[in-house]
Design a protein around this motif. Structure first.
Motif, PDB file in Angstrom:
ATOM      1  N   MET A   1       0.813  -1.206   0.000  1.00 11.63           N
ATOM      2  CA  MET A   1       0.000   0.000   0.000  1.00 11.63           C
ATOM      3  C   MET A   1       0.851   1.263   0.000  1.00 11.63           C
ATOM      4  SD  MET A   1      -3.299  -0.359   2.397  1.00 11.63           S
ATOM      5  CE  MET A   1      -4.850  -0.013   1.604  1.00 11.63           C
ATOM      6  N   ALA A   2       2.117   1.161  -0.337  1.00 10.66           N
ATOM      7  CA  ALA A   2       3.007   2.320  -0.331  1.00 10.66           C
ATOM      8  C   ALA A   2       2.636   3.276  -1.465  1.00 10.66           C
ATOM      9  CB  ALA A   2       4.447   1.861  -0.508  1.00 10.66           C
ATOM     10  N   TRP A   3       2.914   4.547  -1.238  1.00  7.85           N
ATOM     11  CA  TRP A   3       2.594   5.562  -2.229  1.00  7.85           C
ATOM     12  C   TRP A   3       3.664   5.609  -3.318  1.00  7.85           C
ATOM     13  CZ3 TRP A   3      -1.733   8.723  -1.376  1.00  7.85           C
ATOM     14  CH2 TRP A   3      -2.283   8.614  -0.107  1.00  7.85           C
ATOM     15  N   ASN A   4       4.914   5.696  -2.906  1.00 10.36           N
ATOM     16  CA  ASN A   4       6.013   5.825  -3.866  1.00 10.36           C
ATOM     17  C   ASN A   4       7.309   5.548  -3.126  1.00 10.36           C
ATOM     18  OD1 ASN A   4       6.573   8.157  -2.370  1.00 10.36           O
ATOM     19  ND2 ASN A   4       5.303   9.399  -3.720  1.00 10.36           N
ATOM     20  N   LYS A   5       8.431   5.836  -3.790  1.00 12.88           N
ATOM     21  CA  LYS A   5       9.729   5.553  -3.187  1.00 12.88           C
ATOM     22  C   LYS A   5       9.961   6.360  -1.920  1.00 12.88           C
ATOM     23  CE  LYS A   5      13.705   3.712  -5.554  1.00 12.88           C
ATOM     24  NZ  LYS A   5      14.758   3.936  -6.518  1.00 12.88           N
ATOM     25  N   MET A   6       9.661   7.664  -1.984  1.00 14.11           N
ATOM     26  CA  MET A   6       9.792   8.502  -0.795  1.00 14.11           C
ATOM     27  C   MET A   6       8.494   8.434  -0.003  1.00 14.11           C
ATOM     28  SD  MET A   6      12.734  10.025  -0.500  1.00 14.11           S
ATOM     29  CE  MET A   6      12.650  11.636   0.257  1.00 14.11           C
ATOM     30  N   GLY A   7       8.600   8.199   1.309  1.00 19.07           N
ATOM     31  CA  GLY A   7       7.399   8.090   2.122  1.00 19.07           C
ATOM     32  C   GLY A   7       6.590   9.372   2.133  1.00 19.07           C
TER      33      GLY A   7
ATOM     34  N   GLU B   1      -5.343  16.387   2.376  1.00 21.24           N
ATOM     35  CA  GLU B   1      -5.594  14.974   2.046  1.00 21.24           C
ATOM     36  C   GLU B   1      -7.092  14.704   2.078  1.00 21.24           C
ATOM     37  OE1 GLU B   1      -4.331  11.254   0.946  1.00 21.24           O
ATOM     38  OE2 GLU B   1      -2.919  12.845   1.477  1.00 21.24           O
ATOM     39  N   GLY B   2      -7.744  15.277   3.075  1.00 21.17           N
ATOM     40  CA  GLY B   2      -9.187  15.117   3.163  1.00 21.17           C
ATOM     41  C   GLY B   2      -9.739  15.578   4.500  1.00 21.17           C
ATOM     42  N   ILE B   3     -11.000  15.979   4.475  1.00 26.13           N
ATOM     43  CA  ILE B   3     -11.726  16.316   5.700  1.00 26.13           C
ATOM     44  C   ILE B   3     -12.483  15.052   6.108  1.00 26.13           C
ATOM     45  CG2 ILE B   3     -13.576  17.746   6.674  1.00 26.13           C
ATOM     46  CD1 ILE B   3     -12.753  19.846   4.437  1.00 26.13           C
ATOM     47  N   LEU B   4     -12.289  14.654   7.355  1.00 32.25           N
ATOM     48  CA  LEU B   4     -12.821  13.365   7.818  1.00 32.25           C
ATOM     49  C   LEU B   4     -13.859  13.574   8.917  1.00 32.25           C
ATOM     50  CD1 LEU B   4     -12.598  10.199   7.882  1.00 32.25           C
ATOM     51  CD2 LEU B   4     -10.851  10.519   9.663  1.00 32.25           C
TER      52      LEU B   4
ATOM     53  N   PHE C   1     -13.700  13.408   2.590  1.00 30.55           N
ATOM     54  CA  PHE C   1     -13.679  11.951   2.395  1.00 30.55           C
ATOM     55  C   PHE C   1     -15.110  11.410   2.318  1.00 30.55           C
ATOM     56  CE2 PHE C   1      -9.405  12.047   4.558  1.00 30.55           C
ATOM     57  CZ  PHE C   1      -8.691  11.482   3.517  1.00 30.55           C
ATOM     58  N   ASN C   2     -15.307  10.401   1.492  1.00 26.55           N
ATOM     59  CA  ASN C   2     -16.599   9.707   1.453  1.00 26.55           C
ATOM     60  C   ASN C   2     -16.772   8.834   2.690  1.00 26.55           C
ATOM     61  OD1 ASN C   2     -17.320  10.709  -1.117  1.00 26.55           O
ATOM     62  ND2 ASN C   2     -15.997   9.195  -2.085  1.00 26.55           N
ATOM     63  N   THR C   3     -15.664   8.282   3.176  1.00 27.78           N
ATOM     64  CA  THR C   3     -15.704   7.429   4.370  1.00 27.78           C
ATOM     65  C   THR C   3     -16.017   8.273   5.595  1.00 27.78           C
ATOM     66  OG1 THR C   3     -13.990   6.043   3.384  1.00 27.78           O
ATOM     67  CG2 THR C   3     -14.419   5.740   5.732  1.00 27.78           C
ATOM     68  N   VAL C   4     -16.904   7.770   6.420  1.00 27.14           N
ATOM     69  CA  VAL C   4     -17.288   8.451   7.659  1.00 27.14           C
ATOM     70  C   VAL C   4     -16.979   7.508   8.820  1.00 27.14           C
ATOM     71  CG1 VAL C   4     -19.281   9.272   8.979  1.00 27.14           C
ATOM     72  CG2 VAL C   4     -19.081   9.838   6.553  1.00 27.14           C
ATOM     73  N   ILE C   5     -16.376   8.060   9.886  1.00 33.59           N
ATOM     74  CA  ILE C   5     -16.061   7.235  11.065  1.00 33.59           C
ATOM     75  C   ILE C   5     -17.215   7.336  12.053  1.00 33.59           C
ATOM     76  CG2 ILE C   5     -14.392   6.756  12.890  1.00 33.59           C
ATOM     77  CD1 ILE C   5     -13.223   6.536   9.991  1.00 33.59           C
ATOM     78  N   PRO C   6     -17.872   6.221  12.372  1.00 35.16           N
ATOM     79  CA  PRO C   6     -19.030   6.282  13.271  1.00 35.16           C
ATOM     80  C   PRO C   6     -18.622   6.391  14.737  1.00 35.16           C
ATOM     81  CG  PRO C   6     -18.575   4.013  12.694  1.00 35.16           C
ATOM     82  CD  PRO C   6     -17.569   4.848  11.942  1.00 35.16           C
ATOM     83  N   ARG C   7     -19.548   6.838  15.561  1.00 33.64           N
ATOM     84  CA  ARG C   7     -19.340   6.727  17.006  1.00 33.64           C
ATOM     85  C   ARG C   7     -19.449   5.238  17.321  1.00 33.64           C
ATOM     86  NH1 ARG C   7     -19.187  10.346  21.024  1.00 33.64           N
ATOM     87  NH2 ARG C   7     -19.956  12.058  19.746  1.00 33.64           N
ATOM     88  N   ASN C   8     -18.398   4.674  17.927  1.00 31.23           N
ATOM     89  CA  ASN C   8     -18.341   3.222  18.055  1.00 31.23           C
ATOM     90  C   ASN C   8     -17.634   2.847  19.349  1.00 31.23           C
ATOM     91  OD1 ASN C   8     -16.294   0.679  17.020  1.00 31.23           O
ATOM     92  ND2 ASN C   8     -18.475   0.411  16.736  1.00 31.23           N
TER      93      ASN C   8
ATOM     94  N   VAL D   1      -5.702   5.449  -0.743  1.00 33.87           N
ATOM     95  CA  VAL D   1      -4.874   4.829  -1.785  1.00 33.87           C
ATOM     96  C   VAL D   1      -5.491   5.081  -3.166  1.00 33.87           C
ATOM     97  CG1 VAL D   1      -4.046   2.630  -2.710  1.00 33.87           C
ATOM     98  CG2 VAL D   1      -3.873   3.089  -0.261  1.00 33.87           C
ATOM     99  N   LYS D   2      -6.803   4.940  -3.225  1.00 31.10           N
ATOM    100  CA  LYS D   2      -7.526   5.169  -4.488  1.00 31.10           C
ATOM    101  C   LYS D   2      -7.312   6.601  -4.978  1.00 31.10           C
ATOM    102  CE  LYS D   2     -11.916   3.184  -5.935  1.00 31.10           C
ATOM    103  NZ  LYS D   2     -13.281   2.886  -5.449  1.00 31.10           N
ATOM    104  N   ARG D   3      -7.427   7.553  -4.052  1.00 33.76           N
ATOM    105  CA  ARG D   3      -7.233   8.970  -4.404  1.00 33.76           C
ATOM    106  C   ARG D   3      -5.803   9.226  -4.891  1.00 33.76           C
ATOM    107  NH1 ARG D   3      -9.981  13.421  -0.533  1.00 33.76           N
ATOM    108  NH2 ARG D   3     -12.133  12.765  -0.656  1.00 33.76           N
TER     109      ARG D   3
END
Length: 263
Positions: A1-7, A184-187, A214-221, A255-257
């Motif tokens: 799942m790495a982005w590229n050579k440089m982190g 990167e995104g608002i979460l 972000f489309n992903t939402v973190i629920p209260r869990n 990763v998709k983005r």
């Protein structure tokens, strides 16, 4: 799942406390690590919640990010391997709180963390920085060092105000020190879908920042809330929980983005 050579260096920031910054750092790092990436976390919040969430005893820490920032030890001498695959932590203690004032008298005061991370970017796929809940010299250092920033927000009315302030800070950092800094995104975190306010706030944020949310939402869990007291990320504490699944989805979306941008 790495982005590229440089982190890739990702700051997780919001000047409002209690919005899930540390939770996001801990759990995203754990997901990427579990999937084979080499991940380093910089605990840059004097409260040290990320350090604690990985079960690292503050009494046993020899060197912290404070020592690195002030030039008293190299970064590699402060890295602690966590008990979880692929994840290492540069821990912190309350000592870091005084660094914001000490930095003001130093040369290149906004660039200190960036310089400390230069070599590490060749070794790690991701470096996550857990920022303090303030807009001080520590946060400026994190944003200057970062390629991008994740902004966790709760679905509350006052979150909108904080979001605008942070965006202004990001703009200033871009203009002065780091022209390549991206959002990167608002979460959305700790969301309760059945609350009407949740829907209203999400709609409002998406209206103003359509490409950044972000489309992903973190629920209260409950599993997300309980995991830190056991010194475990939620994917290890309760893998089948809604919280664990949400952070896995967020990692996939990131990763998709990234792939989309690189085309």
């Amino acid at each position: 799942m790495a982005w590229n050579k440089m982190g890739k260096v990702i700051a997780v920031s919001n000047q409002k406390g209690g919005v899930g910054k540390s939770t996001t750092v801990v759990n995203l790092a754990a997901v990427f690590g579990a999937k084979g990436s080499k991940v380093l976390i910089i605990d840059f919040d004097p409260q040290g919640n990320t350090t604690t969430s990985f079960g690292i005893s503050k009494k046993s820490i020899r060197n912290t990010v404070y020592d690195v920032l002030l030039g008293d030890c190299p970064l590699q001498e402060s890295v602690v391997a966590s008990a979880f695959r692929g994840v290492s932590v540069v821990p912190t203690t309350q000592d870091l709180a005084s660094a914001s004032v000490q930095l003001l008298t130093m040369e290149n005061r906004a660039m200190r963390l960036k310089e400390c991370l230069n070599d590490a970017r060749e070794f790690y796929d991701y470096i996550f920085i857990d920022c303090p809940p303030t807009l001080d010299m520590l946060t400026i250092n994190a944003l200057v060092a970062a390629n991008s920033v994740i902004i966790p927000i709760q679905c509350e009315f006052l979150s909108l105000e904080g979001l605008v302030e942070l965006h202004q800070t990001i703009t200033r950092v871009r203009e002065t020190w780091n022209s390549e800094l991206e959002v990167e995104g608002i979460l959305f975190t700790m969301c309760v879908a059945r609350y009407k306010l949740t829907e209203q706030i999400m709609k409002e944020v998406k209206k103003h920042f359509p490409n950044e949310t972000f489309n992903t939402v973190i629920p209260r869990n409950i599993a997300i809330s309980e995991a830190p007291s056991f010194g475990e990320p939620v994917i290890y504490y309760e893998k089948k929980s809604k919280g664990a699944k949400a952070y896995e989805e967020l990692a996939k979306e990131m990763v998709k983005r990234a792939k989309k941008k690189s085309k």
